[in-house]
Write a protein that holds these residues in place. Structure first.
Motif, mmCIF file in Angstrom:
data_model
loop_
_atom_site.group_PDB
_atom_site.id
_atom_site.type_symbol
_atom_site.label_atom_id
_atom_site.label_comp_id
_atom_site.label_asym_id
_atom_site.label_seq_id
_atom_site.Cartn_x
_atom_site.Cartn_y
_atom_site.Cartn_z
ATOM 1 N N ASN A 34 0.963 -1.017 0.118
ATOM 2 C CA ASN A 34 -0.135 -0.250 -0.052
ATOM 3 C C ASN A 34 0.860 1.414 -0.107
ATOM 4 O O ASN A 34 0.390 2.471 -0.474
ATOM 5 C CB ASN A 34 -1.056 -0.080 1.262
ATOM 6 C CG ASN A 34 -2.181 -1.036 1.052
ATOM 7 O OD1 ASN A 34 -2.456 -1.386 0.021
ATOM 8 N ND2 ASN A 34 -2.647 -1.572 2.019
ATOM 9 N N LYS A 35 2.073 1.201 0.451
ATOM 10 C CA LYS A 35 3.068 2.359 0.552
ATOM 11 C C LYS A 35 3.197 2.682 -0.824
ATOM 12 O O LYS A 35 3.498 4.053 -0.948
ATOM 13 C CB LYS A 35 4.169 2.239 1.522
ATOM 14 C CG LYS A 35 3.915 2.273 2.958
ATOM 15 C CD LYS A 35 5.234 2.111 3.673
ATOM 16 C CE LYS A 35 4.921 2.573 5.255
ATOM 17 N NZ LYS A 35 6.333 2.313 5.864
ATOM 18 N N ALA A 48 1.926 1.828 -3.606
ATOM 19 C CA ALA A 48 0.902 1.991 -4.367
ATOM 20 C C ALA A 48 0.392 3.460 -4.829
ATOM 21 O O ALA A 48 0.127 3.952 -5.757
ATOM 22 C CB ALA A 48 -0.265 0.951 -4.045
ATOM 23 N N GLY A 49 0.584 4.158 -3.692
ATOM 24 C CA GLY A 49 0.407 5.612 -3.803
ATOM 25 C C GLY A 49 1.420 6.544 -4.745
ATOM 26 O O GLY A 49 0.965 7.480 -5.042
ATOM 27 N N MET A 50 2.642 5.474 -5.041
ATOM 28 C CA MET A 50 3.574 6.450 -5.880
ATOM 29 C C MET A 50 3.314 5.724 -7.106
ATOM 30 O O MET A 50 4.147 5.975 -8.288
ATOM 31 C CB MET A 50 4.727 5.999 -5.602
ATOM 32 C CG MET A 50 4.889 6.719 -4.029
ATOM 33 S SD MET A 50 6.442 6.020 -3.085
ATOM 34 C CE MET A 50 7.383 7.510 -2.924
ATOM 35 N N GLY A 51 2.328 4.957 -7.662
ATOM 36 C CA GLY A 51 2.075 4.427 -8.712
ATOM 37 C C GLY A 51 2.861 2.981 -8.963
ATOM 38 O O GLY A 51 2.726 2.560 -10.143
ATOM 39 N N ARG A 107 3.167 -1.040 -8.604
ATOM 40 C CA ARG A 107 2.247 -2.138 -7.957
ATOM 41 C C ARG A 107 2.755 -3.333 -8.937
ATOM 42 O O ARG A 107 3.582 -2.956 -10.037
ATOM 43 C CB ARG A 107 0.706 -2.024 -8.054
ATOM 44 C CG ARG A 107 0.287 -1.446 -9.363
ATOM 45 C CD ARG A 107 -1.304 -1.196 -9.467
ATOM 46 N NE ARG A 107 -1.652 -0.455 -10.749
ATOM 47 C CZ ARG A 107 -1.702 -0.953 -11.800
ATOM 48 N NH1 ARG A 107 -1.481 -2.169 -12.074
ATOM 49 N NH2 ARG A 107 -2.237 -0.151 -12.885
ATOM 50 N N LYS A 112 3.669 -3.529 -13.087
ATOM 51 C CA LYS A 112 4.043 -2.182 -13.585
ATOM 52 C C LYS A 112 5.549 -2.333 -14.268
ATOM 53 O O LYS A 112 6.297 -3.111 -13.795
ATOM 54 C CB LYS A 112 4.072 -1.097 -12.470
ATOM 55 C CG LYS A 112 2.706 -0.533 -12.380
ATOM 56 C CD LYS A 112 2.495 0.534 -13.098
ATOM 57 C CE LYS A 112 1.131 1.034 -13.267
ATOM 58 N NZ LYS A 112 0.865 2.077 -14.466
ATOM 59 N N VAL A 157 8.307 5.491 -13.774
ATOM 60 C CA VAL A 157 6.932 4.790 -13.874
ATOM 61 C C VAL A 157 5.918 5.463 -14.351
ATOM 62 O O VAL A 157 5.464 6.737 -14.336
ATOM 63 C CB VAL A 157 6.553 4.100 -12.466
ATOM 64 C CG1 VAL A 157 6.485 5.355 -11.531
ATOM 65 C CG2 VAL A 157 5.263 3.481 -12.497
ATOM 66 N N ASP A 158 5.142 5.119 -15.645
ATOM 67 C CA ASP A 158 4.181 5.634 -16.198
ATOM 68 C C ASP A 158 4.951 6.991 -16.771
ATOM 69 O O ASP A 158 3.964 8.065 -16.680
ATOM 70 C CB ASP A 158 3.160 5.830 -15.278
ATOM 71 C CG ASP A 158 2.167 4.700 -15.109
ATOM 72 O OD1 ASP A 158 2.269 3.792 -16.134
ATOM 73 O OD2 ASP A 158 1.277 4.466 -14.215
ATOM 74 N N GLY A 159 6.065 7.307 -17.198
ATOM 75 C CA GLY A 159 6.606 8.298 -17.986
ATOM 76 C C GLY A 159 6.699 9.479 -16.817
ATOM 77 O O GLY A 159 7.019 10.426 -17.129
ATOM 78 N N SER A 160 6.843 9.079 -15.682
ATOM 79 C CA SER A 160 7.391 10.153 -14.570
ATOM 80 C C SER A 160 8.342 9.525 -13.497
ATOM 81 O O SER A 160 8.212 8.265 -13.459
ATOM 82 C CB SER A 160 5.953 10.860 -13.816
ATOM 83 O OG SER A 160 5.187 9.669 -13.130
ATOM 84 N N TYR A 161 8.900 10.469 -12.984
ATOM 85 C CA TYR A 161 10.031 9.777 -11.937
ATOM 86 C C TYR A 161 9.608 9.844 -10.458
ATOM 87 O O TYR A 161 8.983 10.806 -10.063
ATOM 88 C CB TYR A 161 11.279 10.852 -12.087
ATOM 89 C CG TYR A 161 11.793 10.590 -13.510
ATOM 90 C CD1 TYR A 161 11.708 9.857 -14.291
ATOM 91 C CD2 TYR A 161 13.043 11.658 -13.692
ATOM 92 C CE1 TYR A 161 12.203 9.771 -15.642
ATOM 93 C CE2 TYR A 161 13.857 11.534 -15.038
ATOM 94 C CZ TYR A 161 13.460 10.636 -15.851
ATOM 95 O OH TYR A 161 14.059 10.356 -17.081
ATOM 96 N N THR A 162 9.946 8.928 -9.973
ATOM 97 C CA THR A 162 9.670 8.658 -8.593
ATOM 98 C C THR A 162 10.891 8.119 -7.887
ATOM 99 O O THR A 162 11.612 7.196 -8.204
ATOM 100 C CB THR A 162 8.625 7.508 -8.255
ATOM 101 O OG1 THR A 162 7.431 8.274 -8.706
ATOM 102 C CG2 THR A 162 8.391 7.121 -7.059
#
Lengths: 176, 75
Positions: free
Chosen positions: B25-26, B28-31, B33, B36, B54-59
């Motif tokens: 869950n921690k 998942a909020g950052m995309g 899971r 992916k 992830v999805d075209g953006s950086y985390t």
């Protein structure tokens, strides 16, 4: 006076939103974590006035650090508040995750798809009508730095109500 | 091939295979899971955080968090 919480992931433009809605001047910057405490301001709606609270950015409602703790605590303390969930349209998945968590807790939410211009530049297409009908809440594309969509956000405030998450799940199921 | 997200190389891509239960869950909020696609962008020195796309953006993620995410990578 009705309270509105501005919530969203870090670095999506909540403070720019806040300044625009209230005419205040809190510090904005282009990196995450600028707002670690909250700011309060007031806004005139078309029929009533609102108190607006700029909440620190959070990825989820399970807090991992101090700023997120502040965010979650504020949400829990303001039971009767409306929430404007500001999400980055170019990073929609993680934004929706938070939005759903807020909806799940029973708050009426207006979803602002901010940075709409950035999403367009990245060629990300979002079907707003579909999102609206699945979530059953107002969904508004916005560009906070230019002010696009703000009028609609303010007008949407009285149209929103709490939605049950299991109804959303059912509607998502129908699409498949 | 399976490896921890924390040991992926620069520019290496992979798919999330599993995430430790209490972490799910921690992140998942950052995309992030299971299922992916992630790409390693930066690893900071001295056991600093890593940055993934992830999805075209950086985390960015703490190394200790990346240690608990298992990736499936192509050879």
């Amino acid at each position: 006076m009705k309270k509105i919480l501005l919530m969203g992931n870090p670095n999506v433009g909540k403070s720019v939103f806040f300044n625009r809605l209230t005419g205040a001047n809190v510090i904005e910057s282009n990196y995450p974590g600028t707002t670690v405490d909250y700011a309060k301001g007031y806004m005139k709606g078309d029929s009533e006035d609102f108190e607006i609270i700029d909440v620190p950015g959070t990825f989820s409602l399970e807090s991992k650090d101090k700023a997120e703790e502040v965010a979650v605590k504020m949400l829990e303390e303001e039971k009767g508040a409306l929430v404007i969930c500001v999400i980055d349209a170019s990073k929609i998945e993680r934004g929706l995750y938070l939005a759903l968590e807020i909806i799940e807790r029973g708050y009426p939410v207006v979803l602002a798809l901010n940075m709409w211009d950035v999403a367009e530049d990245k060629n990300i297409q979002i079907d707003i009508e579909k999102l609206k009908s699945i979530l059953n809440i107002p969904v508004v594309p916005t560009i906070a730095i230019s002010g696009k969509g703000f009028k609609e956000v303010v007008l949407s405030l009285k149209k929103t109500a709490s939605v049950r998450v299991n109804e959303i799940t059912e509607r998502v199921g129908e699409i498949k | 091939m399976e490896k921890k997200l924390s040991v992926m190389n620069y520019e290496e891509e992979g798919r999330v295979k599993s995430i430790e239960q209490d972490l799910k869950n921690k992140v998942a909020g950052m995309g992030i899971r299971v299922g992916k696609n992630l790409k390693m962008i930066t690893k900071h020195p001295l056991k600093g955080p890593i940055v993934v796309e992830v999805d075209g953006s950086y985390t960015s993620l703490a190394l200790s968090v990346a240690d608990r995410i298992i990736m499936e990578v192509k050879r």
